[in-house]
Motif scaffolding. Structure first.
Motif, short mmCIF file in Angstrom:
data_model
loop_
_atom_site.label_atom_id
_atom_site.label_comp_id
_atom_site.label_asym_id
_atom_site.label_seq_id
_atom_site.Cartn_x
_atom_site.Cartn_y
_atom_site.Cartn_z
N LEU A 186 0.83 -1.21 0.00
CA LEU A 186 0.00 0.00 0.00
C LEU A 186 0.86 1.25 0.00
CD1 LEU A 186 -2.64 1.54 0.23
CD2 LEU A 186 -2.62 1.11 2.70
N LEU A 187 1.93 1.25 0.78
CA LEU A 187 2.79 2.43 0.87
C LEU A 187 3.48 2.72 -0.45
CD1 LEU A 187 3.84 4.61 2.81
CD2 LEU A 187 5.75 3.09 3.35
N ARG A 188 3.94 1.68 -1.13
CA ARG A 188 4.74 1.88 -2.35
C ARG A 188 3.91 1.81 -3.64
NH1 ARG A 188 10.36 1.12 -1.44
NH2 ARG A 188 10.81 2.66 0.19
N LEU A 189 2.79 1.09 -3.62
CA LEU A 189 2.05 0.84 -4.86
C LEU A 189 0.60 1.31 -4.76
CD1 LEU A 189 3.31 -2.82 -5.53
CD2 LEU A 189 4.27 -0.69 -6.43
N ALA A 190 0.35 2.33 -3.96
CA ALA A 190 -1.03 2.77 -3.68
C ALA A 190 -1.89 2.96 -4.93
CB ALA A 190 -1.02 4.03 -2.84
N PRO A 191 -1.38 3.57 -6.02
CA PRO A 191 -2.25 3.77 -7.19
C PRO A 191 -2.76 2.46 -7.80
CG PRO A 191 -0.33 5.21 -7.33
CD PRO A 191 -0.08 4.24 -6.20
N ARG A 192 -2.08 1.34 -7.51
CA ARG A 192 -2.48 0.05 -8.08
C ARG A 192 -3.35 -0.76 -7.13
NH1 ARG A 192 2.65 -3.12 -10.09
NH2 ARG A 192 0.95 -4.43 -10.89
N ILE A 193 -3.46 -0.33 -5.88
CA ILE A 193 -4.14 -1.10 -4.85
C ILE A 193 -5.61 -0.71 -4.79
CG2 ILE A 193 -4.22 -1.72 -2.42
CD1 ILE A 193 -1.70 -2.68 -3.78
N ARG A 194 -6.49 -1.71 -4.88
CA ARG A 194 -7.92 -1.46 -4.79
C ARG A 194 -8.40 -1.50 -3.33
NH1 ARG A 194 -12.02 -2.30 -8.58
NH2 ARG A 194 -10.42 -1.82 -10.13
N THR A 195 -8.10 -2.59 -2.61
CA THR A 195 -8.53 -2.70 -1.21
C THR A 195 -7.42 -3.36 -0.40
OG1 THR A 195 -9.54 -4.91 -1.39
CG2 THR A 195 -10.92 -3.03 -1.96
N VAL A 196 -7.47 -3.15 0.93
CA VAL A 196 -6.48 -3.71 1.86
C VAL A 196 -7.23 -4.37 3.02
CG1 VAL A 196 -4.49 -3.26 3.34
CG2 VAL A 196 -4.87 -1.85 1.28
N THR A 197 -6.94 -5.65 3.26
CA THR A 197 -7.58 -6.39 4.34
C THR A 197 -6.49 -7.04 5.20
OG1 THR A 197 -9.48 -6.90 2.93
CG2 THR A 197 -9.22 -8.23 4.92
N ILE A 198 -6.60 -6.86 6.52
CA ILE A 198 -5.65 -7.43 7.47
C ILE A 198 -6.39 -8.38 8.39
CG2 ILE A 198 -4.03 -6.93 9.32
CD1 ILE A 198 -3.12 -5.99 6.52
N LEU A 199 -5.88 -9.61 8.52
CA LEU A 199 -6.51 -10.64 9.33
C LEU A 199 -5.58 -11.03 10.49
CD1 LEU A 199 -7.60 -12.96 6.36
CD2 LEU A 199 -8.89 -11.05 7.37
N SER A 200 -6.04 -10.83 11.72
CA SER A 200 -5.23 -11.20 12.90
C SER A 200 -3.83 -10.61 12.78
CB SER A 200 -5.15 -12.73 13.06
OG SER A 200 -6.43 -13.30 13.07
N GLY A 201 -3.76 -9.35 12.43
CA GLY A 201 -2.51 -8.75 11.96
C GLY A 201 -1.46 -8.48 13.01
N MET A 202 -0.21 -8.85 12.69
CA MET A 202 0.94 -8.55 13.52
C MET A 202 1.46 -7.16 13.16
SD MET A 202 3.14 -9.19 15.87
CE MET A 202 3.47 -10.90 16.32
N GLY A 203 1.10 -6.17 13.95
CA GLY A 203 1.62 -4.82 13.74
C GLY A 203 3.00 -4.68 14.33
N PRO A 204 3.61 -3.51 14.21
CA PRO A 204 4.94 -3.31 14.81
C PRO A 204 4.89 -3.56 16.31
CG PRO A 204 4.40 -1.50 13.32
CD PRO A 204 3.15 -2.30 13.49
N THR A 205 5.75 -4.45 16.80
CA THR A 205 5.72 -4.80 18.22
C THR A 205 6.20 -3.65 19.10
OG1 THR A 205 7.94 -5.80 18.08
CG2 THR A 205 6.02 -7.24 17.73
N ARG A 206 6.79 -2.61 18.49
CA ARG A 206 7.26 -1.47 19.25
C ARG A 206 6.13 -0.48 19.55
NH1 ARG A 206 12.67 0.60 16.29
NH2 ARG A 206 12.68 2.01 18.07
N LEU A 207 4.95 -0.66 18.97
CA LEU A 207 3.83 0.21 19.30
C LEU A 207 3.52 0.06 20.79
CD1 LEU A 207 1.36 -0.34 16.30
CD2 LEU A 207 2.67 1.73 16.81
N PRO A 208 3.45 1.16 21.55
CA PRO A 208 3.20 1.06 23.00
C PRO A 208 1.92 0.29 23.31
CG PRO A 208 3.83 3.30 22.38
CD PRO A 208 3.62 2.55 21.10
N GLY A 209 2.05 -0.73 24.15
CA GLY A 209 0.89 -1.50 24.57
C GLY A 209 0.41 -2.54 23.59
N ALA A 210 1.10 -2.71 22.47
CA ALA A 210 0.61 -3.60 21.41
C ALA A 210 0.65 -5.07 21.80
CB ALA A 210 1.41 -3.38 20.13
N LEU A 211 1.53 -5.43 22.74
CA LEU A 211 1.65 -6.84 23.14
C LEU A 211 0.89 -7.14 24.43
CD1 LEU A 211 5.41 -7.57 22.30
CD2 LEU A 211 3.38 -7.98 20.90
N ARG A 212 0.12 -6.17 24.93
CA ARG A 212 -0.65 -6.40 26.14
C ARG A 212 -1.65 -7.53 25.91
NH1 ARG A 212 -2.62 -1.49 26.87
NH2 ARG A 212 -0.78 -0.84 28.06
#
Length: 302
Positions: A107-133
């Motif tokens: 999405l960040l690099r190819l946004a003009p070509r992307i129609r939709t974005v779906t994330i399932l049980s997604g592993m986000g950046p573990t450095r996000l505060p509180g993300a591993l709670r």
């Protein structure tokens, strides 16, 4: 049958197609201990809805050659090569669990070509505060230590590979026993159990499991970009199980509140909830695809 693409660098990249071969293309990015086989979670529903699912194996999985990377963004050229070889212009992306940074990098690099974005049980950046709670303490320590010390992560996965080769079904039965009740019940289904056995085979036997596992853990700590940097032109739809102990709901919540435009659905179920709600996921994806040109406000959480 899976296919092999030679990338611009000369590396073999394995992929498999599912669903409707004439449908709207979806690039499916599998989880950490996973392979293109995970696209089967949503393949039937996707095919019935007129979607063509294209699922590459990440480097070090199956017959995809391992390559060192410092950022999920470095995987985007593989997507460009794959879509060019298949004659695909615009497409949607799905990232499940550890496939999340790769879907968002597209999405960040190819946004003009992307129609939709779906994330399932997604592993986000573990450095996000509180993300591993909410993550079980032993699993959280493994993630935090493994992401900082790749040699330790590689050593641990080599042990897993030895145990898996000695007793594949016993290894998976033990793994399942550490999950939440909804996931344990789901893996009582022989088809689901055998599908994940195939994932483990692709990672721990056919592929370069220790290397790809350690590398992915490091990338989960630092994607190479922040979800906040993603273009607000695109809605990101999240689905997350409320009972998930592998990637806790807190992670989904942090992602939902960090992404510029997000529609988040927190539903009963565990980490593999996508298998149970594939019809809802695909129906939502189809609706988002149909509305993508008109746009819609984000920030919906249910």
């Amino acid at each position: 049958m899976s296919q092999i693409l030679e990338t611009r660098s000369g590396r073999p990249l394995e992929f498999q197609e599912y669903g409707d071969p004439d449908g709207h293309p979806i690039l499916f990015f599998h989880g950490l201990i996973g392979s293109h086989l995970q696209a089967a979670y949503v393949a039937d529903e996707a095919g019935h809805a007129g979607f063509r699912v294209i699922a590459p194996n990440r480097p070090g999985v199956g017959r995809s050659a391992f390559v060192e990377r410092n950022s999920a963004l470095e995987a985007v050229p593989d997507v460009e090569d794959l879509t060019a070889s298949l004659g695909v212009d615009d497409f949607s992306v799905i990232g499940i669990s550890g496939g999340t940074p790769y879907a968002l990098a597209c999405l960040l690099r190819l946004a003009p070509r992307i129609r939709t974005v779906t994330i399932l049980s997604g592993m986000g950046p573990t450095r996000l505060p509180g993300a591993l709670r909410g993550m079980e303490r032993r699993r959280r320590l493994a993630v935090e230590i493994g992401s900082r010390y790749p040699n330790l992560a590689r050593q641990e996965v080599r042990k897993w590979a030895e145990r898996f080769k000695a007793d594949p079904r016993g290894f998976l039965r033990y793994l399942v026993s550490t999950w939440c009740e909804p996931d344990r019940r789901l893996f009582e289904r022989e088809d689901v159990f055998n599908l994940f056995l195939g994932d483990l085979e692709q990672v721990l036997v056919q592929g370069s499991g220790p290397e790809t596992f350690a590398q992915d853990l490091a990338l989960y700590r630092n994607y190479g970009f922040s979800p906040a940097e993603l273009p607000s032109s695109h809605l990101v739809t999240l689905w997350h199980g409320l009972d998930d102990v592998i990637v806790p709901p807190a992670m989904g919540w942090k992602m939902a509140t960090t992404l510029p435009r997000c529609e988040a659905h927190f539903v009963p179920g565990g980490h593999f909830v996508a298998i149970s709600i594939a019809d809802r996921i695909i129906a939502g994806l189809r609706k988002s695809r149909d509305e993508s040109l008109a746009g819609r406000p984000g920030g919906v959480i249910s």
